[in-house]
Motif scaffolding. Sequence first.
Motif, PDB file in Angstrom:
ATOM      1  N   ASN A 216       0.706  -1.403   0.264  1.00 25.90           N
ATOM      2  CA  ASN A 216      -0.398   0.101   0.027  1.00 25.90           C
ATOM      3  C   ASN A 216       0.775   1.603   0.194  1.00 25.90           C
ATOM      4  N   ARG A 217       1.794   1.504   0.633  1.00 26.67           N
ATOM      5  CA  ARG A 217       2.786   2.189   0.515  1.00 26.67           C
ATOM      6  C   ARG A 217       3.203   2.829   0.071  1.00 26.67           C
ATOM      7  N   PHE A 218       4.161   1.582  -1.122  1.00 27.32           N
ATOM      8  CA  PHE A 218       4.569   1.914  -2.235  1.00 27.32           C
ATOM      9  C   PHE A 218       3.781   2.461  -3.336  1.00 27.32           C
ATOM     10  N   HIS A 219       2.389   2.297  -3.480  1.00 30.01           N
ATOM     11  CA  HIS A 219       1.308   2.474  -4.280  1.00 30.01           C
ATOM     12  C   HIS A 219       1.356   3.290  -3.977  1.00 30.01           C
ATOM     13  N   ARG A 220       1.383   4.033  -3.032  1.00 26.25           N
ATOM     14  CA  ARG A 220       0.857   5.383  -3.167  1.00 26.25           C
ATOM     15  C   ARG A 220       1.979   6.162  -2.586  1.00 26.25           C
ATOM     16  N   ALA A 221       2.950   6.206  -2.500  1.00 28.67           N
ATOM     17  CA  ALA A 221       3.900   6.374  -3.363  1.00 28.67           C
ATOM     18  C   ALA A 221       4.438   7.159  -4.455  1.00 28.67           C
ATOM     19  N   VAL A 222       3.499   5.973  -4.971  1.00 28.61           N
ATOM     20  CA  VAL A 222       4.584   6.017  -6.768  1.00 28.61           C
ATOM     21  C   VAL A 222       3.297   7.037  -7.524  1.00 28.61           C
ATOM     22  N   GLN A 223       1.916   6.741  -7.047  1.00 25.27           N
ATOM     23  CA  GLN A 223       0.663   7.324  -7.363  1.00 25.27           C
ATOM     24  C   GLN A 223       0.912   9.242  -7.214  1.00 25.27           C
ATOM     25  N   ALA A 224       1.414   9.154  -6.091  1.00 28.35           N
ATOM     26  CA  ALA A 224       2.072  10.462  -5.408  1.00 28.35           C
ATOM     27  C   ALA A 224       3.256  10.799  -6.644  1.00 28.35           C
TER      28      ALA A 224
ATOM     29  N   LEU B 127       6.759  -2.472  -7.891  1.00 27.50           N
ATOM     30  CA  LEU B 127       5.672  -1.093  -7.910  1.00 27.50           C
ATOM     31  C   LEU B 127       6.286  -0.162  -8.939  1.00 27.50           C
ATOM     32  N   GLY B 128       7.596  -0.235  -9.275  1.00 26.44           N
ATOM     33  CA  GLY B 128       7.450   0.912 -10.424  1.00 26.44           C
ATOM     34  C   GLY B 128       8.384   2.078  -9.182  1.00 26.44           C
ATOM     35  N   TYR B 129       8.009   1.775  -8.037  1.00 28.71           N
ATOM     36  CA  TYR B 129       9.153   3.155  -7.422  1.00 28.71           C
ATOM     37  C   TYR B 129      10.479   3.535  -7.936  1.00 28.71           C
ATOM     38  N   GLN B 130      10.913   4.639  -7.446  1.00 27.82           N
ATOM     39  CA  GLN B 130      11.752   5.465  -8.531  1.00 27.82           C
ATOM     40  C   GLN B 130      12.693   6.189  -7.502  1.00 27.82           C
ATOM     41  N   GLY B 131      12.019   6.588  -6.473  1.00 26.59           N
ATOM     42  CA  GLY B 131      12.459   7.302  -5.235  1.00 26.59           C
ATOM     43  C   GLY B 131      13.414   6.726  -4.004  1.00 26.59           C
TER      44      GLY B 131
ATOM     45  N   GLY C  82      -1.856  -7.425  -7.664  1.00 22.39           N
ATOM     46  CA  GLY C  82      -2.787  -7.981  -8.439  1.00 22.39           C
ATOM     47  C   GLY C  82      -3.890  -7.545  -7.927  1.00 22.39           C
ATOM     48  N   SER C  83      -4.238  -8.542  -6.287  1.00 22.17           N
ATOM     49  CA  SER C  83      -5.742  -8.230  -6.028  1.00 22.17           C
ATOM     50  C   SER C  83      -5.753  -7.367  -5.039  1.00 22.17           C
ATOM     51  N   PHE C  84      -4.888  -6.698  -5.070  1.00 23.67           N
ATOM     52  CA  PHE C  84      -4.967  -4.897  -4.327  1.00 23.67           C
ATOM     53  C   PHE C  84      -4.927  -4.236  -5.220  1.00 23.67           C
ATOM     54  N   LEU C  85      -5.463  -4.621  -6.420  1.00 29.71           N
ATOM     55  CA  LEU C  85      -5.644  -2.989  -7.618  1.00 29.71           C
ATOM     56  C   LEU C  85      -7.012  -4.148  -7.716  1.00 29.71           C
ATOM     57  N   GLU C  86      -7.353  -4.916  -7.692  1.00 27.38           N
ATOM     58  CA  GLU C  86      -8.633  -5.391  -8.346  1.00 27.38           C
ATOM     59  C   GLU C  86      -9.609  -5.286  -7.438  1.00 27.38           C
ATOM     60  N   SER C  87      -8.747  -5.650  -6.172  1.00 33.76           N
ATOM     61  CA  SER C  87      -9.908  -5.348  -5.166  1.00 33.76           C
ATOM     62  C   SER C  87     -10.570  -3.447  -5.129  1.00 33.76           C
ATOM     63  N   GLY C  88      -9.918  -2.570  -5.526  1.00 32.08           N
ATOM     64  CA  GLY C  88     -10.169  -1.618  -4.695  1.00 32.08           C
ATOM     65  C   GLY C  88      -9.933  -0.695  -4.105  1.00 32.08           C
ATOM     66  N   HIS C  89      -8.216  -1.369  -3.310  1.00 32.21           N
ATOM     67  CA  HIS C  89      -7.510  -1.004  -2.785  1.00 32.21           C
ATOM     68  C   HIS C  89      -6.799   0.450  -2.905  1.00 32.21           C
ATOM     69  N   ALA C  90      -6.664   1.051  -4.244  1.00 34.75           N
ATOM     70  CA  ALA C  90      -5.703   1.790  -4.880  1.00 34.75           C
ATOM     71  C   ALA C  90      -6.302   2.724  -5.303  1.00 34.75           C
TER      72      ALA C  90
END
Length: 317
Positions: free
Chosen positions: A192-200, A263-267, A309-317
């Motif tokens: 979750n943390r790195f998904h949010r970090a990638v988005q932001a 997840l593709g985080y570059q920071g 993948g299940s995280f993205l499909e479940s609507g958490h993203a």
Amino acid sequence: MPLLLSKHTRIFIAGHRGMIGSAFVRHFTAAGFSQLILRGHEELELTDKAAVAAFFAEQRPQVVILAAGKVGGIVENLTYPADFITRNLEIQTNVIHSAHHNGVERLLFFASSCMYPRECPQPMAETALLSGKPEVTSMAYAMAKLAGVQMCLAYNQQYGEQRFIPVIPNSVYGPNDNFDPQTGHVLSALINRFHRAVQAADPITTLWGSGRPRREFLHAADLTAACHLLLDADLGAVELPINIGSGYDLPISELAQLIARILGYQGDISWDTERPDGTLRKLLDSSRIQALGWQPGIALEAGIRQTYGSFLESGHA
């Protein structure tokens, strides 16, 4: 004698909406089992002794998967220790007692590697339980789980049958995990943390602790396969409880780097060393379950990719 599960065995999965419980629903459904007994919290309150007793008397399950309980990461364990010990003790006591009273043939109880002493020889063998104090940050939860293990062993001893099976999995992860950074375990919380970090497009992500503790992770599908083997085995010669681990651990810092890469985080990643680390290492000795013919089949990177993948499909993203 082994139980020899059939497609018509009546199996009650307590906690079927959680990560481990839902993994068993998927596992048994895919295997063609047609008599799964499922009850949500609103239908059956497992802390209610009378309600649990009435449910068992009516449904008469042959097998119980006791995957219900209060779980969480370091933050929740430190904040709500009374809730952790009370709720888990109530659920365990009610379900195990009713299972015995109603002739359940096999019950799986899920304990936790946090029961082991903080300072423990590695890998941790089942014989090391109660040889020292558990990590203080999870003490209440660990004591509840230790009580559940001893309850299973006590019923087996007093009534002369290996019907109640306490298993000790290590850091289970997979689909339907709790991805909340405040209440989830480390792997799912990092996703979750790195998904949010990638988005932001965050240039830096700060994580709790030093990153030095090592952890062993087990995919939920590997856990269900091991438990199915146990349910079908002749347990007369099997010593309980029984560890279930992948046999591989890594530092949390390497886990964070792996998840960031997937997840593709570059920071950059920094560590807040003012926060507690917990136990420095918790690698299980899983030789007992391996001697029965089980081996894990899902590599960590592949498991993380599937879980994301299940995280993205479940609507958490």
